[in-house]
Write a protein that holds these residues in place. Structure first.
Motif, PDB file in Angstrom:
ATOM      1  N   UNK A 103       4.711   2.680 -13.945  1.00 36.34           N
ATOM      2  CA  UNK A 103       3.811   3.198 -14.990  1.00 36.34           C
ATOM      3  C   UNK A 103       2.530   2.384 -15.056  1.00 36.34           C
ATOM      4  N   UNK A 104       1.502   3.027 -15.584  1.00 36.98           N
ATOM      5  CA  UNK A 104       0.243   2.315 -15.775  1.00 36.98           C
ATOM      6  C   UNK A 104      -0.714   2.562 -14.634  1.00 36.98           C
ATOM      7  N   UNK A 105      -1.948   2.244 -14.862  1.00 40.34           N
ATOM      8  CA  UNK A 105      -2.964   2.473 -13.848  1.00 40.34           C
ATOM      9  C   UNK A 105      -3.530   3.866 -13.963  1.00 40.34           C
ATOM     10  N   UNK A 106      -4.713   4.050 -13.429  1.00 39.38           N
ATOM     11  CA  UNK A 106      -5.339   5.363 -13.504  1.00 39.38           C
ATOM     12  C   UNK A 106      -5.335   6.002 -12.119  1.00 39.38           C
ATOM     13  N   UNK A 142       0.820  -1.212   0.000  1.00 37.87           N
ATOM     14  CA  UNK A 142       0.000   0.000   0.000  1.00 37.87           C
ATOM     15  C   UNK A 142       0.856   1.266   0.000  1.00 37.87           C
ATOM     16  N   UNK A 143       2.151   1.104   0.308  1.00 39.53           N
ATOM     17  CA  UNK A 143       2.995   2.289   0.413  1.00 39.53           C
ATOM     18  C   UNK A 143       3.858   2.490  -0.823  1.00 39.53           C
ATOM     19  N   UNK A 190      -3.878   6.970  -1.070  1.00 38.70           N
ATOM     20  CA  UNK A 190      -2.957   5.922  -1.483  1.00 38.70           C
ATOM     21  C   UNK A 190      -2.051   6.489  -2.575  1.00 38.70           C
ATOM     22  N   UNK A 191      -0.804   6.107  -2.663  1.00 38.58           N
ATOM     23  CA  UNK A 191      -0.081   5.285  -1.695  1.00 38.58           C
ATOM     24  C   UNK A 191       0.073   5.997  -0.353  1.00 38.58           C
ATOM     25  N   UNK A 236      -5.711  -0.954  -5.937  1.00 39.95           N
ATOM     26  CA  UNK A 236      -4.387  -0.336  -5.890  1.00 39.95           C
ATOM     27  C   UNK A 236      -3.302  -1.403  -5.920  1.00 39.95           C
ATOM     28  N   UNK A 237      -3.512  -2.452  -5.139  1.00 38.01           N
ATOM     29  CA  UNK A 237      -2.506  -3.513  -5.059  1.00 38.01           C
ATOM     30  C   UNK A 237      -2.405  -4.250  -6.395  1.00 38.01           C
TER      31      UNK A 237
END
Lengths: 293, 132
Positions: free
Chosen positions: A73-76, A67-68, A190-191, A161-162
């Motif tokens: 790259x990638x993800x919105x 989570x930290x 997050x993170x 997120x993970x």
């Protein structure tokens, strides 16, 4: 003559509005007290949790948790905006939406993909009007946000997120600083950050408590960190509710005062009109009497 | 003697402070079994499971349903952080048995879903037992 009747009618209308705004002001006041109490009630939990994370981070010699991690790259980017369900609360929703809009424009300029989650009917209606696409509308959380309503949202965020579907979570809401001060903020959920224990070993080394951990610190942290995310989101929701009631209280007080002013002015106008009419009548009578003699 | 054997115990959830009292003995539902706490216990930090929290005070014994969380014992102050703590009277028997049925109906495909099912089962069973 007709003018006087209009004035009486208008005064009556303003009096009715005055009555309503004053009632709303009192209701907002009562709701604010209740909401404030609830927001304060969650403080001990939050503080204790933060303290435990700090202690554990020391014991575990630093933390490394999914989570930290700053995502690659990638993800919105997920943006959640908390607005109110009801209106008549002054600039409350406007302020949040303006800040959220700025934040989103910033993301757009950087060319980042984002996802917009809107909480509260007012925000949803506004965005529909403005023609902005929303990825999710949450309107079922009322004036008393319950933890079990907020928890699934937080859990879903962490899961995604993970998995790397989302690279960050930001929440825009009205932060309640005090009764006199509320500021719209965009908070990064997050993170997770800011949990690293400060390096001031010499001072704290002797004061440190030797806990008995069960299970071991690292595993405890794995449980604690999601709990801090959940409580942070919950806190955002309850802060938003408190701020909303304060905003409504202020707006309704202003409205009540404005109504009082208008009533005063209308009464003055009415009295003047009445006096003018009486004078005119008197002049008529005197004029008539003089003409006869 | 009796008054010197008590310690402070508080139960807090995100929504409210459920309980603040002076306890003589507390039995915690830890993640791996029950833990008993008396005055003077060494500092402890443990994860809680789903289960029954028993607090013995001078006024009698109090029981709460606890859904996970953490417990910290430090300087004769026991703090229990949990996301849900309810007295047996506040539990809804019908809702619990409906949840139990729902939990039984969950399909298991991998470790995570197995764990989720076990948790849901345990939560419903504990609530049912305490609601009686």
């Amino acid at each position: 003559m007709a003018n006087r009747r209009v004035l009486v009618q208008r005064r009556k209308a303003v009096r009715n509005i005055h009555k309503i705004t004053r009632t709303m002001q009192m209701i907002a006041n009562a709701r604010f007290q209740a909401a404030y109490k609830r927001a304060v009630a969650s403080k001990p939990y939050t503080e204790k949790l933060a303290k435990l994370v700090e202690d554990l981070a020391k014991a575990a010699k630093g933390i490394d948790h999914p989570l930290m991690r700053e995502p690659e790259e990638g993800g919105v980017a997920l943006v959640m905006v908390i607005t109110s369900t009801r209106g008549l609360c002054g600039g409350y929703n406007g302020n949040i939406l303006r800040l959220a809009g700025e934040h989103i424009r910033g993301l757009e300029e950087k060319g980042e993909q984002f996802e917009l989650h809107m909480v509260g009917k007012k925000g949803v209606t506004y965005l529909k009007f403005a023609g902005w696409p929303m990825d999710r509308e949450i309107t079922d959380i009322g004036e008393v946000p319950r933890f079990d309503q907020v928890e699934p949202l937080a859990n879903e965020m962490m899961e995604r997120f993970i998995k790397g579907e989302i690279r960050s979570v930001d929440v825009a809401y009205m932060n309640f600083v005090s009764t006199g001060k509320q500021i719209p903020v965009v908070e990064r959920l997050l993170p997770l950050s800011g949990l690293e224990p400060e390096i001031e070993e010499e001072a704290s080394a002797e004061a440190e408590v030797q806990y008995e951990f069960s299970p071991d610190p690292t595993e405890l942290l794995n449980e604690l960190l999601p709990a801090t995310v959940r409580i942070a989101l919950f806190q955002a929701f309850s802060d938003a509710v408190v701020s909303e009631q304060v905003a409504r209280m202020v707006a309704m007080t202003a409205a009540t005062e404005a109504a009082e002013d208008i009533i005063k002015r209308l009464t003055q106008q009415y009295n003047r009109a009445r006096q003018t009419a009486i004078t005119m009548e008197l002049l008529d009578i005197v004029g008539g009497a003089n003409a006869l003699s | 003697m009796a008054s010197s054997e008590i310690f402070h115990c508080s139960v807090v959830t995100p929504e409210r402070a459920v309980l603040e009292c002076e306890a003589k003995f507390v039995a915690l539902p830890a993640w791996d079994g029950e833990v008993g706490i008396l005055k003077g216990r060494a500092p402890l930090l443990c994860k809680l499971g789903i289960g029954r929290l028993r607090i013995e005070t001078a006024a009698g014994t109090q029981v709460l349903f606890v859904d996970g969380g953490f417990a910290e014992m430090l300087d004769n102050r026991l703090t229990i952080l949990t996301e849900d703590a309810r007295a047996p009277e506040e539990l809804d028997r019908q809702a619990a048995s409906a949840n139990l049925d729902a939990a039984r109906g969950l399909t298991v495909t991998d470790d995570a879903s197995f764990e989720a099912r076990q948790k849901a089962l345990q939560r419903a069973r504990t609530q049912l037992r305490l609601a009686e």
